[in-house]
Scaffold this motif. Structure first.
Motif: not given
Length: 402
Positions: A96-105, A107-116, A257-260
């Protein structure tokens, strides 16, 4: 405890420190080259061979899986999991963490800050995507870059479009991300072990470099995280399915904002910066956890016919608002509340006298039919696909069917 460190490099700082920390605590430890394993599969007998010999018993393994061997490395970790050996980080968490797209997908379901962030493939979608994240300047990232490699700052839409087109022509998948101007050249690395942040540092880029990675010459300084940043780092690691992680965050005006989320965080930079024995903390955590092997919870809890796990939302106006868990009648309905989520707060195994509030989410295990009755009608209708009637068939078609 007998510990295996899955690493391709015995001499690198992180592997060496982890081995030393384990030996200082009296544990047996061996560094195992991940690519030297053979995975044997047989009914009821998952097994591993190492350098052509049957692998002896290990109590735990600590994966240090490099990006270049993610597929085989996660397969090896998965095999240890099937053999009920405690893995400090799960195979799914590493993937999950190795793929940046998958990890942001995720995280995006949760109430946690990520860059748009946006991900596009069609050339026509590039400019609209840049506009949706706030326009230039934008950050362009390769999906599997590490240590700042494949991270580009594009100052204009035209430059961004040209970079993306060039990378896509080279069959590279890229993310387009909002540039958080107030954090330019700075980020925070939080080192998470279990359910707490054991150390944190701020990385500051030097000169004209906007990337703050230590491998790119970034300067480090010790930072004391406030509760919001620490809780965000721990939640991000847990959402990814990682027990040990390096969580990189931007300090934005709206909060962290979570980057990685890195599943194999390096120890040299943060140990040198903080002067803390982080390797020792990792080993102590693993030693305390070896009696708790990785369990596929959802699979284990859904083997009984008619039972399952689901999340029940308590909306405004619900009959359950103001009632305690006991008064809700869940247990009488053969439903057990495993965890209560309230905003950003997680309450495991909520007490019977815990009062429910509007907006609460309950992770429950029980009879699916009875839990379905608790889902508001509007939600049920939205989740159920509409089934349309088939168009009337011609007589000759009906004859041909026979």
């Amino acid at each position: 405890m007998k510990l295996g460190i899955l690493s391709r490099s015995r001499s690198c700082y992180s592997t060496r420190r982890l081995r030393e920390a384990a030996e200082q605590r009296g544990h047996k430890v061996k560094v195992l080259d991940t690519l030297k394993f053979a995975i044997d599969l047989e009914e009821g007998e998952p097994d591993l061979y190492f350098r052509q010999k049957h692998l002896s018993h290990y109590d735990a393994v600590l994966p240090r899986i490099g990006a270049s061997i993610t597929y085989f490395g996660t397969a090896v970790v998965r095999q240890f999991e099937q053999m009920d050996v405690f893995a400090a980080n799960s195979s799914s968490g590493i993937a999950n963490s190795r793929d940046k797209l998958r990890s942001l997908q995720i995280l995006s379901k949760h109430q946690i800050g990520i860059p748009q962030t946006t991900f596009v493939r069609d050339k026509k979608d590039v400019i609209p995507a840049i506009e949706r994240v706030g326009g230039a300047p934008v950050i362009i990232k390769l999906l599997e870059g590490t240590q700042g490699v494949g991270v580009i700052l594009a100052d204009s839409v035209k430059i961004a479009e040209a970079i993306i087109e060039t990378l896509q022509s080279a069959r590279q998948s890229v993310l387009v991300q909002k540039f958080v101007a107030e954090s330019k050249g700075r980020d925070v690395r939080a080192f998470v072990v279990g359910d707490r942040v054991i150390a944190a540092m701020r990385r500051v880029a030097q000169g004209q470099e906007f990337r703050s990675n230590v491998h790119r010459g970034g300067r480090t300084e010790v930072v004391e995280l406030d509760d919001n940043y620490a809780a965000t780092a721990v939640r991000a690691a847990q959402i990814m399915g990682l027990r040990i992680a390096g969580v990189d965050m931007l300090e934005s005006n709206s909060g962290p904002q979570i980057m990685e989320v890195n599943s194999s965080p390096g120890l040299e930079g943060i140990e040198t910066c903080t002067q803390l024995d982080i390797a020792g903390a990792v080993i102590d955590y693993i030693a305390a956890q070896v009696d708790f092997p990785e369990i596929d919870l959802r699979q284990r809890l859904t083997v009984s016919t008619g039972y399952g796990v689901t999340e029940i939302h308590i909306p405004e106006g619900s009959e359950y608002v103001g009632k305690t868990v006991q008064e809700s009648g869940l247990r009488e309905k053969d439903i057990n509340a495993l965890t209560l989520y309230r905003g950003t707060t997680v309450i495991p195994n909520p007490r019977a006298d815990r009062q429910l509030e509007a907006g609460d989410r309950l992770l429950c295990f029980g009879k699916l039919e009875r839990m379905r009755d608790m889902i508001p009608e509007k939600t049920r209708r939205r989740r159920r696909p509409k089934i349309k009637d088939l168009p009337p068939q011609e007589d000759h078609q009906q004859e041909n069917d026979g």
